[in-house]
Design a protein around this motif. Structure first.
Motif, short mmCIF file in Angstrom:
data_model
loop_
_atom_site.label_atom_id
_atom_site.label_comp_id
_atom_site.label_asym_id
_atom_site.label_seq_id
_atom_site.Cartn_x
_atom_site.Cartn_y
_atom_site.Cartn_z
N VAL A 205 -14.77 15.69 -9.83
CA VAL A 205 -15.80 16.22 -10.73
C VAL A 205 -15.49 17.68 -11.07
N ALA A 206 -15.03 18.43 -10.09
CA ALA A 206 -14.76 19.86 -10.29
C ALA A 206 -13.69 20.12 -11.35
N LYS A 207 -12.87 19.12 -11.64
CA LYS A 207 -11.80 19.28 -12.62
C LYS A 207 -12.19 18.78 -14.01
N THR A 208 -13.46 18.40 -14.20
CA THR A 208 -13.90 17.84 -15.47
C THR A 208 -15.03 18.68 -16.08
N LYS A 209 -15.47 18.25 -17.27
CA LYS A 209 -16.59 18.90 -17.94
C LYS A 209 -17.88 18.77 -17.14
N PHE A 210 -17.94 17.76 -16.26
CA PHE A 210 -19.15 17.54 -15.48
C PHE A 210 -19.38 18.64 -14.45
N ALA A 211 -18.35 19.44 -14.17
CA ALA A 211 -18.50 20.54 -13.21
C ALA A 211 -19.54 21.55 -13.70
N LYS A 212 -19.74 21.61 -15.02
CA LYS A 212 -20.71 22.54 -15.59
C LYS A 212 -22.10 21.94 -15.72
N MET A 213 -22.25 20.73 -15.20
CA MET A 213 -23.54 20.03 -15.26
C MET A 213 -24.06 19.90 -13.83
N PRO A 214 -24.93 20.80 -13.39
CA PRO A 214 -25.34 20.85 -11.98
C PRO A 214 -26.05 19.62 -11.46
N LEU A 215 -26.58 18.79 -12.35
CA LEU A 215 -27.33 17.60 -11.91
C LEU A 215 -26.50 16.33 -11.99
N PHE A 216 -25.23 16.45 -12.39
CA PHE A 216 -24.40 15.26 -12.55
C PHE A 216 -24.15 14.57 -11.22
N ALA A 217 -24.46 13.25 -11.17
CA ALA A 217 -24.22 12.40 -10.00
C ALA A 217 -24.88 12.93 -8.73
N LYS A 218 -26.01 13.60 -8.89
CA LYS A 218 -26.71 14.15 -7.73
C LYS A 218 -27.89 13.29 -7.29
N SER A 219 -28.45 12.50 -8.20
CA SER A 219 -29.61 11.70 -7.83
C SER A 219 -29.18 10.39 -7.17
N PRO A 220 -29.84 10.00 -6.06
CA PRO A 220 -29.50 8.73 -5.40
C PRO A 220 -30.03 7.51 -6.12
N GLU A 221 -30.83 7.72 -7.15
CA GLU A 221 -31.35 6.61 -7.95
C GLU A 221 -31.64 7.10 -9.36
N GLY A 222 -31.88 6.17 -10.26
CA GLY A 222 -32.20 6.56 -11.64
C GLY A 222 -32.16 5.37 -12.57
N PHE A 223 -32.28 5.66 -13.86
CA PHE A 223 -32.26 4.62 -14.88
C PHE A 223 -30.82 4.18 -15.14
N ILE A 224 -30.69 3.00 -15.74
CA ILE A 224 -29.40 2.50 -16.19
C ILE A 224 -29.42 2.48 -17.72
N ALA A 225 -28.35 2.97 -18.35
CA ALA A 225 -28.30 3.04 -19.80
C ALA A 225 -27.15 2.22 -20.37
N LEU A 226 -27.37 1.70 -21.56
CA LEU A 226 -26.32 1.11 -22.38
C LEU A 226 -26.10 2.06 -23.54
#
Length: 243
Positions: A205-226
């Motif tokens: 994650v640290a090597k991608t654009k997601f590193a600048k998104m503090p909430l990325f992949a942090k929640s243990p649950e959530g909605f599913i999207a198409l």
């Protein structure tokens, strides 16, 4: 006559030994339904082939007109007026299966553990990429965890493993998400495993654009999207088993 007897005997032996794959059994069933065995195992339908119950556009009420239901299929018919469709319920650990049919050059995705805390589904949820591997412009290929994980090399071809069927044909997806491991499969072929929040996952994650998104992949649950804004795509047999 011998051929008829042989075929009949083979079919009987097959039935007695139970050597019928899960996908083969499902393909013979009526679309968008659950068998008694699936119900007993805890599977739930996310789409009944008739309406949008259980779905809405991300952070919106209702479903935009770009999404349509045609002949029991959930279709992103107009990606310019569709947007991302999310489940009404949230899921933590789960097993998800569905069939998708991508348009030529199409690009979509299954995004999970989404929360409403950001302005886009991908700002919080990892994405199981869906696309036409032959003609889509995105370098991330179908079945990959977007920008993070990809399958190994296929020893037969020397290229990255690709079990997808061409655009216009139905493909089957299995996505397993648990705290212990996540698994991606296309058409019964396992691509890879990973653990969300592991040292390896976080380093990627640290090597991608997601590193600048503090909430990325942090929640243990959530909605599913198409995902519905990168090309036409169709879905059916969307089912989930909470774990």
């Amino acid at each position: 006559m011998k051929h008829v007897i042989s075929i009949t005997l083979a079919a009987s032996l097959l039935a007695m030994t139970g050597c019928v794959s899960h996908n083969a059994a499902n393909s013979a069933a009526k679309p968008n339904t659950l068998t008694k065995a699936e119900k007993a195992a805890g599977w739930q339908l996310l789409f009944d082939g008739k309406d949008f119950d259980g779905w809405h556009n991300f952070k919106k009420d209702g479903v935009r007109p770009g999404w349509q239901i045609k002949d029991g299929v959930l279709v992103c018919a107009d990606p310019h007026n569709a947007g991302d469709l999310v489940t009404s319920n949230q899921f933590g650990a789960f097993e998800l299966e569905l069939d998708y049919n991508i348009s030529e050059g199409g690009n979509s995705g299954i995004i999970f553990h989404i929360t409403n805390e950001s302005g886009a589904v991908w700002a919080t949820g990892p994405e199981f990429q869906l696309e036409d591997n032959a003609k889509a412009a995105d370098s991330q290929r179908c079945g990959w965890l977007y920008a993070l994980y990809q399958p190994p090399l296929d020893e037969k071809t020397g290229k990255i493993l690709d079990a997808t069927k061409p655009a216009g044909e139905w493909n089957h997806v299995r996505l397993l998400v648990t705290p212990e491991k996540c698994v991606h499969e296309i058409n019964g072929v396992k691509y890879f495993e990973y653990v969300i929040g592991s040292d390896d996952f976080n380093a990627r994650v640290a090597k991608t654009k997601f590193a600048k998104m503090p909430l990325f992949a942090k929640s243990p649950e959530g909605f599913i999207a198409l995902q519905g804004d990168h090309g036409s795509v169709s879905f059916r047999n969307i089912k989930i088993r909470p774990l």
